[in-house]
Design a protein around this motif. Structure first.
Motif, mmCIF file in Angstrom:
data_model
loop_
_atom_site.group_PDB
_atom_site.id
_atom_site.type_symbol
_atom_site.label_atom_id
_atom_site.label_comp_id
_atom_site.label_asym_id
_atom_site.label_seq_id
_atom_site.Cartn_x
_atom_site.Cartn_y
_atom_site.Cartn_z
ATOM 1 N N HIS A 120 0.803 -0.997 -0.479
ATOM 2 C CA HIS A 120 0.004 0.143 0.375
ATOM 3 C C HIS A 120 1.217 1.071 0.109
ATOM 4 N N ASN A 121 1.670 1.095 0.909
ATOM 5 C CA ASN A 121 3.003 2.587 0.725
ATOM 6 C C ASN A 121 3.276 2.366 -0.275
ATOM 7 N N LEU A 122 4.228 1.721 -1.076
ATOM 8 C CA LEU A 122 4.621 1.778 -1.998
ATOM 9 C C LEU A 122 4.321 2.000 -3.550
ATOM 10 N N SER A 123 2.399 1.448 -3.497
ATOM 11 C CA SER A 123 1.785 1.973 -4.044
ATOM 12 C C SER A 123 0.824 3.394 -4.676
ATOM 13 N N ALA A 124 1.667 3.757 -3.006
ATOM 14 C CA ALA A 124 0.541 4.634 -3.265
ATOM 15 C C ALA A 124 1.761 5.898 -3.260
ATOM 16 N N THR A 125 2.812 5.959 -3.333
ATOM 17 C CA THR A 125 4.225 6.941 -3.562
ATOM 18 C C THR A 125 3.750 6.865 -4.782
ATOM 19 N N LEU A 126 4.184 5.619 -5.388
ATOM 20 C CA LEU A 126 4.245 5.204 -7.000
ATOM 21 C C LEU A 126 2.567 5.696 -7.484
ATOM 22 N N PHE A 127 1.644 5.771 -7.006
ATOM 23 C CA PHE A 127 0.696 6.962 -7.779
ATOM 24 C C PHE A 127 1.183 7.920 -7.847
ATOM 25 N N ILE A 128 1.465 8.658 -6.415
ATOM 26 C CA ILE A 128 1.661 9.667 -7.124
ATOM 27 C C ILE A 128 2.710 10.617 -8.040
ATOM 28 N N ALA A 129 4.164 9.955 -8.077
ATOM 29 C CA ALA A 129 4.929 10.123 -9.201
ATOM 30 C C ALA A 129 4.516 10.221 -10.374
ATOM 31 N N PHE A 130 3.300 8.961 -10.850
ATOM 32 C CA PHE A 130 2.749 8.663 -12.020
ATOM 33 C C PHE A 130 1.583 9.923 -11.750
ATOM 34 N N LEU A 131 0.974 10.134 -10.885
ATOM 35 C CA LEU A 131 -0.235 11.347 -11.591
ATOM 36 C C LEU A 131 0.728 12.478 -11.701
ATOM 37 N N GLY A 132 1.857 12.623 -10.939
ATOM 38 C CA GLY A 132 2.328 14.457 -11.723
ATOM 39 C C GLY A 132 2.690 13.715 -12.799
ATOM 40 N N ILE A 133 2.875 12.866 -13.784
ATOM 41 C CA ILE A 133 4.131 12.358 -14.670
ATOM 42 C C ILE A 133 2.781 13.012 -15.656
ATOM 43 N N HIS A 134 1.020 12.331 -15.224
ATOM 44 C CA HIS A 134 0.327 12.514 -16.033
ATOM 45 C C HIS A 134 -0.709 13.985 -16.378
ATOM 46 N N LEU A 135 -0.035 14.380 -15.376
ATOM 47 C CA LEU A 135 -0.570 15.931 -15.028
ATOM 48 C C LEU A 135 0.458 16.865 -16.315
ATOM 49 N N ALA A 136 1.369 16.119 -16.309
ATOM 50 C CA ALA A 136 2.877 17.107 -17.130
ATOM 51 C C ALA A 136 2.264 16.790 -18.469
ATOM 52 N N LEU A 137 1.610 15.628 -18.786
ATOM 53 C CA LEU A 137 1.414 15.268 -20.177
ATOM 54 C C LEU A 137 -0.109 15.675 -20.549
ATOM 55 N N HIS A 138 -1.143 16.614 -19.662
ATOM 56 C CA HIS A 138 -2.115 17.162 -20.248
ATOM 57 C C HIS A 138 -2.074 18.661 -19.488
ATOM 58 N N GLY A 239 7.428 17.237 -18.078
ATOM 59 C CA GLY A 239 7.730 18.496 -18.734
ATOM 60 C C GLY A 239 8.652 19.266 -19.514
ATOM 61 N N LEU A 240 9.902 18.896 -18.881
ATOM 62 C CA LEU A 240 11.715 19.035 -19.878
ATOM 63 C C LEU A 240 11.652 18.408 -20.633
ATOM 64 N N VAL A 241 10.878 17.152 -20.714
ATOM 65 C CA VAL A 241 11.401 15.885 -22.096
ATOM 66 C C VAL A 241 10.533 16.457 -22.834
ATOM 67 N N ILE A 242 9.426 16.502 -22.597
ATOM 68 C CA ILE A 242 8.351 17.372 -23.520
ATOM 69 C C ILE A 242 8.934 18.631 -24.074
ATOM 70 N N LYS A 243 9.388 19.402 -23.338
ATOM 71 C CA LYS A 243 10.192 20.812 -24.202
ATOM 72 C C LYS A 243 10.901 20.017 -25.082
ATOM 73 N N ILE A 244 12.040 19.446 -24.536
ATOM 74 C CA ILE A 244 13.349 18.940 -25.565
ATOM 75 C C ILE A 244 12.892 18.724 -26.685
ATOM 76 N N LYS A 245 12.450 17.588 -26.427
ATOM 77 C CA LYS A 245 11.440 16.271 -27.843
ATOM 78 C C LYS A 245 10.878 17.683 -28.597
#
Length: 250
Positions: A120-138, A239-245
């Protein structure tokens, strides 16, 4: 823009804002308290599934293209969204298994073990990171949508949820069936040798180590700091990766 498309766009951004606010509260259990954390974790499933239903046409179209091997630009986004969905299920299932307040109200008690706590602790932490990436993509869509949103005046668009559920009832049944099957699969992992070994190792380490009590004010601040860091850094890097691309394409 057609009226139906406008309604859908407004509903989508309101649901996403609601989901994000609830998610931040869910991800800081030390600050809200375990009972509130667990009840909000159940409530948040509603905007989560509604988010999927509002975006169902895109999901269905991309799935068809994947089968025909025609996905190109949106392939990463499509696969990533499914990973985010699976992580949400892992967080939910592991949270239910270690429930201390919500499920006992209904007389449901699971035997808590270290494997599910760690999961639970690990998946919740990973979810936070994935949510950050999801926000950046959109991010571009998020900023544009929020600029157009008049929160109090546009709350009436939530009435459209009934129309969405009615229109996508087959999709809802499919999502619920898929979620239940995958959740059962996740739950059965507890009986694997791998999970049992983690439980045994964790029990040994717990008996050897004693943690120093954390200062009371830090119990409220640290969870929010953790969420902010794990959400922001992946978002900024994406966001940085998207700008570089974009610059490389020019």
């Amino acid at each position: 823009m057609k009226k139906s498309n406008k309604n859908s766009a407004k509903l989508r951004v309101i649901l996403d804002l609601l989901f994000f606010i609830l998610m931040v509260l869910v991800l800081i259990p030390q600050s809200t308290g375990i009972p509130i954390h667990e009840w909000l974790s159940l409530v948040i499933l509603l905007p989560f599934f509604l988010h999927l239903l509002v975006n169902w046409n895109w999901i269905a179209n991309q799935s068809k293209k994947l089968i025909k091997n025609k996905i190109q630009k949106t392939k990463f986004d499509y696969v990533f969204n499914w990973l985010l969905y699976l992580l949400m299920l892992v967080v939910t299932v592991s949270g239910i298994v270690i429930s201390e307040a919500a499920l006992p109200v209904f007389g449901i008690h699971f035997k808590t073990n270290a494997f599910w706590t760690a999961t639970h602790n690990l998946s919740a932490t990973l979810f936070i990171a994935f949510l950050g990436i999801h926000l950046a993509l959109h991010w571009k869509w998020i900023v544009q949508s929020i600029k157009k949103l008049k929160l109090l005046a546009d709350l009436h668009y939530l009435k459209q949820t009934a129309t969405v559920v009615k229109k996508q009832r087959k999709a809802l049944l499919l999502l619920l069936a898929l979620s239940i099957i995958l959740s059962l699969g996740i739950w059965l992992i507890e009986y694997s040798n791998w999970a049992q070994q983690i439980t045994l190792n964790s029990a040994k380490n717990t008996s050897k180590n004693t943690q120093k009590p954390t200062q009371s004010w830090l119990l409220y601040v640290l969870p929010l700091v953790k969420v902010t860091v794990f959400l922001t850094i992946p978002a900024l890097l994406t966001g940085l990766v998207i700008k570089i691309k974009k610059k490389l394409k020019k």
